[in-house]
Every structure is written in structure tokens, then in C-alpha cells.
Write a protein that holds these residues in place. Structure first.
Motif, PDB file in Angstrom:
ATOM      1  N   MET A 114     -13.466   4.626   9.383  1.00  0.00           N
ATOM      2  CA  MET A 114     -12.102   5.001   8.970  1.00  0.00           C
ATOM      3  C   MET A 114     -11.723   6.360   9.565  1.00  0.00           C
ATOM      4  SD  MET A 114     -10.695   2.985   6.414  1.00  0.00           S
ATOM      5  CE  MET A 114     -11.268   1.519   5.563  1.00  0.00           C
ATOM      6  N   MET A 135      -8.715   6.122   3.503  1.00  0.00           N
ATOM      7  CA  MET A 135      -7.544   5.300   3.786  1.00  0.00           C
ATOM      8  C   MET A 135      -6.307   5.827   3.070  1.00  0.00           C
ATOM      9  SD  MET A 135      -7.753   1.204   3.755  1.00  0.00           S
ATOM     10  CE  MET A 135      -6.103   0.558   3.699  1.00  0.00           C
ATOM     11  N   MET A 136      -6.527   6.267   1.836  1.00  0.00           N
ATOM     12  CA  MET A 136      -5.411   6.774   1.053  1.00  0.00           C
ATOM     13  C   MET A 136      -4.868   8.050   1.697  1.00  0.00           C
ATOM     14  SD  MET A 136      -5.594   6.842  -3.073  1.00  0.00           S
ATOM     15  CE  MET A 136      -6.236   8.477  -3.252  1.00  0.00           C
ATOM     16  N   ASP A 147     -18.596   2.234   7.408  1.00  0.00           N
ATOM     17  CA  ASP A 147     -17.207   1.978   7.020  1.00  0.00           C
ATOM     18  C   ASP A 147     -16.467   3.305   6.874  1.00  0.00           C
ATOM     19  OD1 ASP A 147     -17.471  -0.717   6.962  1.00  0.00           O
ATOM     20  OD2 ASP A 147     -17.003  -0.983   4.832  1.00  0.00           O
ATOM     21  N   PHE A 180       0.047   4.015  -3.377  1.00  0.00           N
ATOM     22  CA  PHE A 180      -1.028   4.556  -2.535  1.00  0.00           C
ATOM     23  C   PHE A 180      -2.403   4.329  -3.159  1.00  0.00           C
ATOM     24  CE2 PHE A 180       2.030   7.135  -0.051  1.00  0.00           C
ATOM     25  CZ  PHE A 180       1.566   6.749   1.192  1.00  0.00           C
ATOM     26  N   ALA A 224     -20.623  -0.225  -3.918  1.00  0.00           N
ATOM     27  CA  ALA A 224     -19.206  -0.267  -4.274  1.00  0.00           C
ATOM     28  C   ALA A 224     -18.661   1.152  -4.393  1.00  0.00           C
ATOM     29  CB  ALA A 224     -19.025  -1.028  -5.585  1.00  0.00           C
ATOM     30  N   SER A 264     -18.100   2.618  -1.090  1.00  0.00           N
ATOM     31  CA  SER A 264     -16.894   2.070  -0.469  1.00  0.00           C
ATOM     32  C   SER A 264     -15.635   2.784  -0.940  1.00  0.00           C
ATOM     33  CB  SER A 264     -16.757   0.583  -0.792  1.00  0.00           C
ATOM     34  OG  SER A 264     -17.744  -0.144  -0.130  1.00  0.00           O
ATOM     35  N   ILE A 265     -15.692   3.377  -2.130  1.00  0.00           N
ATOM     36  CA  ILE A 265     -14.515   4.102  -2.614  1.00  0.00           C
ATOM     37  C   ILE A 265     -14.221   5.292  -1.701  1.00  0.00           C
ATOM     38  CG2 ILE A 265     -13.675   5.533  -4.533  1.00  0.00           C
ATOM     39  CD1 ILE A 265     -14.666   3.555  -6.423  1.00  0.00           C
ATOM     40  N   SER A 311      -4.873   1.662  -2.003  1.00  0.00           N
ATOM     41  CA  SER A 311      -5.726   1.867  -0.824  1.00  0.00           C
ATOM     42  C   SER A 311      -7.135   2.270  -1.226  1.00  0.00           C
ATOM     43  CB  SER A 311      -5.162   2.978   0.070  1.00  0.00           C
ATOM     44  OG  SER A 311      -3.953   2.591   0.637  1.00  0.00           O
ATOM     45  N   LEU A 312      -7.239   2.987  -2.338  1.00  0.00           N
ATOM     46  CA  LEU A 312      -8.539   3.509  -2.752  1.00  0.00           C
ATOM     47  C   LEU A 312      -9.538   2.380  -2.997  1.00  0.00           C
ATOM     48  CD1 LEU A 312      -9.983   6.169  -3.507  1.00  0.00           C
ATOM     49  CD2 LEU A 312      -9.285   5.775  -5.863  1.00  0.00           C
ATOM     50  N   PHE A 313      -9.041   1.232  -3.465  1.00  0.00           N
ATOM     51  CA  PHE A 313      -9.960   0.142  -3.824  1.00  0.00           C
ATOM     52  C   PHE A 313     -10.016  -0.976  -2.795  1.00  0.00           C
ATOM     53  CE2 PHE A 313      -8.733   2.125  -7.864  1.00  0.00           C
ATOM     54  CZ  PHE A 313      -9.989   2.451  -8.331  1.00  0.00           C
ATOM     55  N   LEU A 314      -9.100  -0.945  -1.840  1.00  0.00           N
ATOM     56  CA  LEU A 314      -9.063  -2.049  -0.876  1.00  0.00           C
ATOM     57  C   LEU A 314     -10.392  -2.226  -0.130  1.00  0.00           C
ATOM     58  CD1 LEU A 314      -7.606  -4.295   0.699  1.00  0.00           C
ATOM     59  CD2 LEU A 314      -6.766  -2.546   2.259  1.00  0.00           C
ATOM     60  N   PRO A 315     -10.948  -1.176   0.521  1.00  0.00           N
ATOM     61  CA  PRO A 315     -12.195  -1.399   1.264  1.00  0.00           C
ATOM     62  C   PRO A 315     -13.319  -1.881   0.355  1.00  0.00           C
ATOM     63  CG  PRO A 315     -11.245   0.740   1.830  1.00  0.00           C
ATOM     64  CD  PRO A 315     -10.472   0.219   0.657  1.00  0.00           C
ATOM     65  N   MET A 316     -13.317  -1.421  -0.891  1.00  0.00           N
ATOM     66  CA  MET A 316     -14.392  -1.772  -1.797  1.00  0.00           C
ATOM     67  C   MET A 316     -14.341  -3.252  -2.171  1.00  0.00           C
ATOM     68  SD  MET A 316     -15.225  -1.970  -5.222  1.00  0.00           S
ATOM     69  CE  MET A 316     -13.827  -1.178  -5.995  1.00  0.00           C
ATOM     70  N   SER A 345     -14.482   5.160   1.522  1.00  0.00           N
ATOM     71  CA  SER A 345     -13.642   4.568   2.562  1.00  0.00           C
ATOM     72  C   SER A 345     -12.203   4.491   2.078  1.00  0.00           C
ATOM     73  CB  SER A 345     -14.114   3.149   2.904  1.00  0.00           C
ATOM     74  OG  SER A 345     -15.391   3.169   3.455  1.00  0.00           O
ATOM     75  N   GLY A 346     -12.069   4.045   0.819  1.00  0.00           N
ATOM     76  CA  GLY A 346     -10.733   3.933   0.259  1.00  0.00           C
ATOM     77  C   GLY A 346     -10.037   5.285   0.200  1.00  0.00           C
ATOM     78  N   TYR A 347     -10.811   6.322  -0.107  1.00  0.00           N
ATOM     79  CA  TYR A 347     -10.233   7.667  -0.174  1.00  0.00           C
ATOM     80  C   TYR A 347      -9.682   8.087   1.189  1.00  0.00           C
ATOM     81  CZ  TYR A 347      -9.885  12.688  -0.738  1.00  0.00           C
ATOM     82  OH  TYR A 347      -9.424  13.966  -0.758  1.00  0.00           O
ATOM     83  N   LEU A 377       0.826  -1.206   0.000  1.00  0.00           N
ATOM     84  CA  LEU A 377       0.000   0.000   0.000  1.00  0.00           C
ATOM     85  C   LEU A 377       0.860   1.255   0.000  1.00  0.00           C
ATOM     86  CD1 LEU A 377      -2.898  -0.890   2.473  1.00  0.00           C
ATOM     87  CD2 LEU A 377      -2.919  -0.955  -0.025  1.00  0.00           C
TER      88      LEU A 377
END
Lengths: 465, 465
Positions: free
Chosen positions: B452, B307-308, B448, A318, B297, B300-301, A321-326, B303-305, A314
Motif C-alpha cells: 500500500m 488506505m484510509m 500488504d 472513509f 487480521a 491487516s488493519i 477503508s480501514l477494514f477493507l484489506p482485512m 493496511s487499512g490505515y 469509500l
């Protein structure tokens, strides 16, 4: 839900109780249905409840008390003197009486049993032997019963003598001299035939539409549903007619079982009580949810472990990370959908473990198409929208490669999660567990772990990390 | 589920069909319940089905066809000639006939309507005006009906004349001369009273236990359930008695509605069909699940944002990755549990939007206790077990601080997710949406994102990152 008009007498009653106007309460209660009285009882203030019960009297209160949530019953009965309780218990049908005695404490049960007449007491004790959730525990024994060797005239006379104590004559059952179940009649079959017609000539034989007293209540309810019955005869192992389970019991049982399924699928554990949501204490709400939650939390640490192990990927890219939770969540969602559909279909008797192959094949394809659809959406999103955001990528890596990795990982994750979600409930049934123990959160926790592994492995392979 | 013994005649029948032994098929079918025949029809090979129907004949097949899944009905009817179909449609009760006509294609509907006698056709066309999922669409009009000014003798004679066409005499309804609903009788009330007794003296008045023909079928089913009725009278806006909805319809409706709730909670969309799981095509399975999945889905992106954006924190303290999936998932799980309980309680009529405050306060406390429990578990896990693994920590950071951060984040996440999960269905109802649209996956996707944010913010604050 009753319509607005239906609430009017209830509102009037509530006002009369507020004003402690006993004669109006009595008058209104006389006309009202016991289910509405039970609703009123629950909605009024606690200190008005005893007055309300005393005013309507034990005869009118009997059917109403049965409709109350379990936890309120003992307190409601406390409003009455022993002599009033005698009247109340005499008024109840035998299955309702047993229900009440099962719901109160041991001390109260013994005290109440002492108030019954000798005949009622013997009957009640014999019914109390059956578990609450069996056909025997739900049945009523006060049924219309005639002998096969009787004529229509003799049968009608026998029913007329028993009519006071009979709960329903919508179905009349025919037994032989030893009390074994042979057939059934409708009242009109008697009324529209001549008096010397033998019962044997007009009865309909009963084939498989009967249930053992020790059978699960759900089996009884499903038979009533399948065969569109008003009353299902309950027999012992020698086919002696013991009683009937009626259509209204069946409806209640089916509602309870549906609620139980719903709660289990959501990861809510423990016995489903007859309490309403608002009447359930915080402590009970807490206990029923805490078990699964804690267990699943520790499973989730496995996901965390995978993330920690692969964390360096990750920080290299970077964008991953954007797609991991999805990717992870999509697996949980499709897995949960698949298990929910399979669990409900099993509850409705639509599929059994023998159909596992067919179900798996169906879900494998459905899962693959869902995964491919999501993969395609995300690949498009990556290729079309992401370039506008100028996200940093390591040298030599293209958005196209990331899009490919995400799409492949998603398809794999969704396909495997859907497959797993459909098979786990069938597996649970195969090892004699309730399929609904495979709750949606449990599936999600499991496929979270596999999702992490799939995502990082695919990314490593395709992006060459 | 029927017990093993119940399967025997079915097995015999299946063997007879396999052997194409028409006389045995006819003999067995004569004794069997139509629900069992429908089961047999579905289990045999497609090429044997027409022979099976032809053999048992249109009269016996009528009730059986009604029990088939919607998609099989038109094909089954195709086995019969027009003259046989005439017999079949005549044999059906009016509500079943309407059900069938609603399930077949437009062309077939017109063709079948042409086969009915003029009286049946008029009645059927008038019933087809009601939507399938209303009380009117579910009712039967062939009911026992007597006039308030009649004597017992006149009433019995009127019922006897109509008996062939009457579906049930378990409940007999009393109307005035204009056909307005006044009360009801049981057959035994007529049979056990003298012939000159006026109907008026022995009928029971019907208060609120009636439903408008245009009301939702669920309202009718809930009234049957609440008032323990065998038959609920259906009226028009002038209180004219139109028909009844019977207990067996109510059971089916309640089962359908429960299935719909379960599916919506799992994020499965679209009309719940009467098809069984295995009879539903892959394409339908796909369509009903794809909508929610794709929408979620994209949520969820987000969430990914998050995380990033906060990813650098994870690379500073790798240990934080270990707990990230857990904190996030715990919120989804408790939020899903809370929304499921509230949705089901609303379906059962236990809570309405007015009780939102009480529900929110209950869930806020339950959520806090659940969060605190999980937080405590994870803090203990961190302090007691993790030291054995010698995980790398940045200088100046202690396991105790990480434990504190995890515990605080968990408590916050679980409390807020539970609170949100309970309020969203109530909010949906308040704006006239079906509460069950707030599916568990939707709650999970939302919390989710918040999870985060909570986790990273708490970690930053407590660990000073």
C-alpha cells in the motif's frame, strides 16, 4: 541433520582435497559413506572435483555419483576414461544405472550404453522402457528369488550363487516355475529350518502387497508405507515377478511428492526437479513462478474493478477503508488454510471425492465459527478502541452500525471462502486434475473478488449508502 | 493408493462384518494385512467395532490397533477383557507398546502397565522415559545383537535363541562386552561364511551412522534417508547400543514432518496430531486456525490505515483503484512463493543460515525479474486495452503516466516482497525459531502494508498528486 560429530571426517576430507593430498583422500574415502562423499563433492570448488573423483576411483565413485543432483551427474562422469566408466557402470545396481542414464543427455546415454557388457546392456535397455516415475522405472531387478518347489538347501545354494549381484536379501521372493510371484521368505526362515524343509512350507503368501510395473511411483511408495515393507514386489500384468521397489526409494519418492505438494500449494508450477534450491538457476526459479503470478495478477484486476465501481462508498465513509484489506485478506487466509488441509489429506489418502459432503459440512461450520470470531473481535475493536481516535463519520451514522457491517461482512466472507477453499481441491480431483493445482494464491485471488463484493454490498445495505 | 484389486478382500470383510458372520470374518482376517484390518475398523459402524475385534481376537488385533488414529486406540482396547489385553500387549513389539501407552489416558496407562509381565513392564517403563518425538521414543529394543568376540557359529546360536522376540534380523549389530556399538552384519554374512569365522573379521564398522536416544526423531529419520538404511542404531552418550529406529518409522516421521511444514506454511498452528483430517473435530480445526487468523487480521488493519490515509488519491484518480488489489496481492504471492521454497529447502537440509547471502541474492534477482515481467504486462494492458473503456482521468493526466506508475510500483513491491519472503525464514532459524512459523499468510499480511505504501508513494511521485 547429522550431528556435529558426524561432520568431522567430512571436514578432514575437505582439508585433504584442499591440499590435494591424494593418499589421505583415498584413505578417508575408503571409510566414508557414499552420501557423505557426495556432499563433499558438491561443497568443494569445481576445479578440484575431477581430481577428487580420479583419486577415489570409479569403484568408490559409483554409488556416490547416484546421490548427486541430476545436473551434476554428466559432468562428474566426464572425469573418467571409458575404461574407468566401464568399471563404474558395472559397480552400479541396475536401478541406479537406469536413473543415471535417464538423467544424462541423449548423446551421453548412447555412449554409456555402449560401455556396458551385453547382459547389462540388454537389462538396462529393457528397464529404460519404463517411465522414470513408475514403479518399473524405480525398481531393481537384482533380487533374491527362489522357486516354490525347492528345498531350503537348494534355495540357499541358489541364493549363494547369486549373492554377488543381489542388492538385498532382506526379503527373498518365491516364484513358481513360470516366474509368477507366490510368496516371500526372510533369510532367517531359511537359516533356522532344516535343509530338507520345502520352501512351500515356510513361505508366507503375498496377497495384495504387489504393484504393477506401469503403476505410478507414488502408489508403490504409499504401499510400502502402509504395509511397513522393506521391499515391494513389482509384477507385470501376468503376475511375473520383475523386481522390487525398496524402502529407501519409497522414502525418496514420498519426500519428492511432499515437496511437489508444498510447491503447488504455494503456486509454484512446473516439474519439480531433483535439484536442490541453491543448484537451481534463476531462470528456472523465474519460470516456475511466473506462470501463476501473471495469471493471478489479471484475476486481481477484477478485484480492482469492483473497488473502482464501489469507490464512491469509500469516499463517503472513509472509515470503511480501514477494514477493507482485512475482510479481503481474512477470506484468502481461511480459504488457503482450508484448501491446504484438504489437499494434504487427499495426498495422504485420508479423503477421497466421495467424502466431499462431509468435508464441506465440516468446513462450513469451521468457517462460520472462524468468521464469527473475527467478526466479534473487529466489532469490539470498533466499539471500544475507535472512539478514542475521533474518526470522521458522515452525519447520522454510528460506529455501532459500522461495527455491525464489518462483523456481518467478515462472517460471510470467511464462511464462504473456507467453504470454497475446501471444495475446489475436491472438485479438481473429481474432474481428474491434481487437487494441488488449486493453490492458496489462486483461492486468495478468487475470494478477493468475492470479498470486495460482499464487503461493499453489506456496507451499502446496513449503512444505507 | 492400492489398486482396485487390492480392495476386494476388504470389501468381502466389510460385508461379513455387516452380516455379523464371525467365521467368515475370522477366516478373512487371518489372510489380511493389519493395515487393511485397521482401515476396515475405521470404516465400519461404531456399534460393530467391538464385535469385529472380539472375533479376530487379541493376537490378530495387536498390530492392527497400532495403526489406528490416536483417538480411537483407547476405545478399541476397551473391547477386550484384562486377560485378552495381556495377550495383546505381549504380542506387540516394544516400541508399538510404548506408542500405545503414550496415546491413552493416565488412568488407562497405569492399568495397562499392570497387565504386563515384570520384564515387559520394566522395559516399557524405561522406554516411556524418552519423549515421544525423540529417537529413543521411537526405537525398538528387540534387535539382533551379537558380540564381537564370537564366532559365526556362536552368533547364529545366540540369534536363534532370541529369534522369537526379535523384530528384524535384516541388520544385526555387533557390540563389545560392555554393550558398546562396534559394527553391523547382514544375515547372509553369517550364513555364507564358515562356522569358525570370527565375527570381528566379517563385520562392517559403523562410523557416524548412529543417533543419540535423546536426539529429535527428525534427525534419526534424515539419517536413515541420507544413508539408505534399513535400521539406524540408537545409542546413549557412552555409545551403548540401546535399540534401532527402523525404515518404516522413518517414513512415518518424514510424512508427519512434511505435513507439519505444509500446515505451518499455510498458517495452521498447534501440534500436528496423528489424527486424519476427517477424524479431527471441528473444535480442533477451529483452534488450530484461529490464532494466526486473528493476529493477521489486526496486521491487516495497518493496511487499512494506510488506505484510509491515502484514500483521497483514489478519489482523485479512480483508475488507480483498478490496480491497487493487484499490486498488493502480487507481493503476497511472490513473497509466499519465496518463503515456501526456502522453508522446504531448509527442511530438506539443502540450505542453512550460512547461505543467507546466496539465497538473498538469488531471490533479489528472481524477484526483480518477476516484478519487471508483471510490470510490463500491466503497462501493456493499460496502454493497449484501457483506451477502449474510456475511463475518466483528471485533466492533464495520461494513461502512459498511470502505466508507468503501476509498472514501477509493481516492480518495487514484487522485488521487495520476494526478498523479504526469502530472508524471514532464514532469520527465524538464526534466532532459533522454526523457519516454518513464517507462514505465507504472515508474509502476505506484512507485504500488504508495504505494498500500500509503495503504491501510493509511487503514484503520488509519478502522477504529481
Amino acid at each position: 541433520m547429522p550431528d556435529d560429530e558426524a561432520k568431522l571426517p567430512l571436514d578432514e576430507l575437505m582439508r585433504a582435497i584442499e591440499a590435494a593430498d591424494c593418499s589421505v583422500i583415498r584413505e578417508l574415502a575408503e571409510e566414508m559413506h557414499y552420501a557423505d562423499l557426495a556432499q563433499a563433492y558438491q561443497e568443494i570448488e569445481e576445479e578440484q572435483r575431477d581430481l577428487f573423483l580420479k583419486t577415489i576411483g570409479p569403484e568408490k565413485a559409483a554409488d556416490m555419483v547416484v546421490e548427486l543432483p541430476d545436473s551434476m551427474i554428466e559432468q562428474a562422469l566426464g572425469a573418467f576414461s571409458p575404461s574407468e566408466l566401464k568399471v563404474l557402470f558395472h559397480e552400479l545396481s541396475d536401478d541406479d544405472r537406469v536413473d543415471i542414464l535417464q538423467d544424462v543427455g541423449d548423446e551421453a546415454r548412447q555412449r554409456f550404453l555402449g560401455l556396458l557388457g551385453p547382459e547389462d546392456e540388454e537389462l538396462t535397455r529393457s528397464l529404460l522402457k519404463y517411465e522414470h516415475d513408475t514403479a518399473g522405472g524405480r525398481m531393481t531387478t537384482r533380487i533374491g528369488r527362489v522357486f516354490v518347489h525347492q528345498t531350503v538347501k537348494q534355495a540357499i545354494e541358489m541364493l549363494r550363487r547369486g549373492q554377488e549381484s543381489t542388492e538385498t536379501l532382506s526379503r527373498i521372493f518365491v516364484v513358481d516355475q513360470k516366474g509368477r510371484l507366490l510368496g516371500k521368505l526372510r533369510f532367517r526362515d531359511l537359516a533356522f529350518n532344516t535343509w530338507d524343509t520345502p520352501v512351500r512350507d515356510i513361505m508366507r503368501e503375498i496377497g495384495t502387497e504387489r504393484v504393477l510395473a506401469t503403476a505410478d511411483q507414488e502408489e508403490a511408495a504409499n504401499m510400502l508405507l502402509k504395509y511397513d515393507l522393506i521391499a515391494l514386489p513389482v509384477v507385470d500384468e501376468f503376475d511375473h515377478l520383475l523386481g522390487i521397489v525398496t524402502h529407501d526409494d519409497a522414502m525418496e519418492i514420498l519426500q519428492e511428492e511432499s515437496t511437489e505438494d508444498i510447491e503447488k500449494i504455494a503456486g509454484i508450477g512446473g516439474e519439480q526437479s531433483e535439484e536442490t534450491y541453491l543448484n537451481t538457476t534463476i531462470l528456472t526459479h523465474f519460470r516456475r513462478r511466473a506462470g501463476w503470478l501473471t495469471g493471478l495478477a489479471f484475476v486481481s484486476i477484477l478485484s480492482g474493478y469492483v473497488m473502482m465501481r464501489f469507490g464512491s462508498i469509500l469516499s463517503q465513509v472513509f472509515l470503511l477503508s480501514l477494514f477493507l484489506p482485512m475482510v479481503v485478506a481474512a477470506g484468502g487466509n481461511t480459504g488457503g488454510q482450508a484448501s491446504t488441509m484438504v489437499i494434504r489429506a487427499m495426498s495422504l489418502g485420508e479423503i477421497n471425492p466421495g467424502a466431499a459432503g462431509e468435508v464441506a459440512w465440516k468446513e462450513l461450520r469451521t468457517g462460520f465459527f472462524l468468521g464469527a470470531l473475527l467478526g466479534l473481535c473487529m466489532a469490539l475493536f470498533t466499539m471500544v478502541l475507535l472512539p478514542f481516535f475521533h474518526l470522521p463519520l458522515p452525519p447520522g451514522m454510528s460506529l455501532a452500525k459500522v461495527a455491525l457491517a464489518v462483523a456481518v461482512a467478515l462472517t460471510t466472507q470467511v464462511t464462504s471462502a473456507t467453504f470454497l477453499g475446501s471444495l475446489l481441491p475436491l472438485g479438481a480431483r473429481a474432474v481428474k486434475l491434481d487437487p494441488a493445482v488449486v493453490s492458496a494464491p489462486a483461492i486468495a485471488a478468487i475470494v478477493d473478488v468475492s470479498g470486495m463484493v460482499i464487503y461493499f454490498s453489506v456496507a451499502r445495505a446496513i449503512l444505507g449508502l
